[in-house]
Scaffold this active site. Structure first.
Site, PDB file in Angstrom:
ATOM      1  N   ASP A  96       0.866  -0.996  -0.022  1.00 31.32           N
ATOM      2  CA  ASP A  96       0.092   0.023  -0.042  1.00 31.32           C
ATOM      3  C   ASP A  96       0.962   1.192   0.060  1.00 31.32           C
ATOM      4  OD1 ASP A  96      -2.362   1.829   0.802  1.00 31.32           O
ATOM      5  OD2 ASP A  96      -3.500   0.154   0.926  1.00 31.32           O
ATOM      6  N   HIS A 129       2.029   1.932  -3.317  1.00 29.47           N
ATOM      7  CA  HIS A 129       1.190   2.935  -3.796  1.00 29.47           C
ATOM      8  C   HIS A 129       1.566   4.188  -3.949  1.00 29.47           C
ATOM      9  CE1 HIS A 129      -2.808   0.020  -3.237  1.00 29.47           C
ATOM     10  NE2 HIS A 129      -1.837  -0.705  -3.683  1.00 29.47           N
TER      11      HIS A 129
END
Length: 386
Positions: free
Chosen positions: A209, A232
């Protein structure tokens, strides 16, 4: 002459003793009956060691020695302490390889400990794989800790966020590495909220993430000389969820690299929120095969079925300078702003992003944003009013 040498020796001895006094006493978890065998729960030994360390007024050190693995169940180490404290983490800490709680929790939390330094060559392993279907257990948390320093440690495979900062001020994180599989859910590297004056440098993030996520109530953050990927990207938000009011100010990301991440630098907010996010500087960044190197999204909605709403978190004064590299998606720049709360003060200077798929050309998608172009910007960007 003999008297001179005696006096000199006394001065040296006094200096050594003074330095030793400043360093304070060292409290090893092994002295408090930790097993360090990786299979015996050492939480009680850690708690006893912490109580002795925290109660010492001579700037003591809690020692977690190298060459051993310490199994910990959930533990909170609380202050305030009588003096500055150092935690020397040279050994390895591992979470139980079982589902050990059914409520949201952190494996290791430092709470209300000011003037804390966590340093060492050790590693924390969250044994996260068994949790990644529910992901609500964090690995290392700092809450209400001021003048905090975290250096050189390694964090691995957290069930959820690897490190969290909540209501912390004056924080330095240096040379910390975070590692989790690229497909592991919600394994952010560092997540912060309601914190200020946070300085992150020389860190490596490989996560599933956000490498770093900056949530509401946070200001004066500087992230520099760090590497992100997979993951991310470095994200501000998400902000304004559940119609809440958000505030994020003065965020700088500089001299960082991104490799095979979903986004590079991004600001994301939900429809229906309010408040403001302003004062951003993203500069001297290198992108390698990043899906969206530059991303502002006022329509963040992971479920994909959010109803349209007029209110939004106001995003302004965001500067993107000297950003180069490749995008895995032809849409290298994406700035999607609300028609009712338009983005303002977006500044792009010296941007050069090409598509890693050589047959495609990069392009920008811009909506409801006012901004300025300086120098060469590739792909072409057209702001409102330009």
């Amino acid at each position: 002459m003999r008297i001179f040498f005696v006096l000199l020796l006394l001065l040296v001895f006094s200096a050594v003793q003074s330095a030793a006094g400043r360093q304070g006493k060292r409290y090893s978890v092994m002295d408090f009956h930790a097993a360090g065998d990786g299979s015996t729960d050492d939480a009680k030994a850690f708690a006893a060691t912490w109580n002795a360390t925290c109660g010492d007024s001579s700037s003591p050190t809690m020692v977690i020695p190298g060459g051993r693995t310490f199994l910990l169940s959930q533990i909170r180490l609380s202050g305030p302490c009588k003096s500055p404290v150092t935690v020397q983490l040279d050994g390895n800490i591992v979470a139980p390889n079982v589902i050990w709680t059914t409520t949201a929790a952190n494996l290791l939390t430092f709470y209300r400990v000011n003037n804390l330094t966590v340093n060492g060559s050790g590693q924390m392993d969250g044994n996260g794989a068994i949790w990644w279907t529910c992901f609500n257990k964090k690995l290392l948390a700092f809450a209400s800790c001021n003048n905090l320093s975290v250096k050189n440690i390694h964090l691995k495979d957290s069930p959820d966020k690897h490190m969290t900062l909540f209501r912390c001020s004056q924080v330095q994180v240096n040379n910390v590495s975070v590692r989790a599989p690229g497909k592991s859910p919600n394994t952010d590297g560092i997540t912060m909220a309601f914190s200020d004056h946070v300085y992150i440098s020389n860190c490596s993030f490989k996560t599933g993430d956000d490498c770093v996520s900056i949530l509401s109530g946070t200001s004066d953050v500087n992230i520099t000389n760090s590497a992100c990927g997979p993951g991310h990207g470095i994200s501000v938000g998400s902000l304004g969820g559940n119609n809440t009011t958000a505030l994020v100010e003065r965020i700088t990301v500089s001299n960082c690299s991104f490799s095979k991440t979903m986004t590079g630098v991004r600001i994301k907010s939900w429809q229906g929120g309010s408040g403001k996010a302003n004062g951003f500087l993203f500069e001297n960044l290198n992108m390698t095969d990043v899906q969206y190197p530059i991303d502002i999204d006022q329509f963040y909605c992971p479920p994909g079925n959010c109803p349209p709403q007029d209110s939004a978190v106001a995003i302004s004064d965001a500067r993107f300078i000297n950003i180069h590299g490749t995008s895995s998606n032809p849409k290298a720049i994406r700035i999607l702003c609300s028609q009712s709360v338009q983005c303002r003060g977006i500044y792009l200077d010296n941007i050069n992003l090409s598509c890693s798929r050589h047959t495609a050309r990069t392009r920008a998608t811009i909506s409801n944003a006012y901004g300025t172009i300086a120098g060469t910007v590739k792909p072409h960007v057209q702001f409102l009013g330009a």
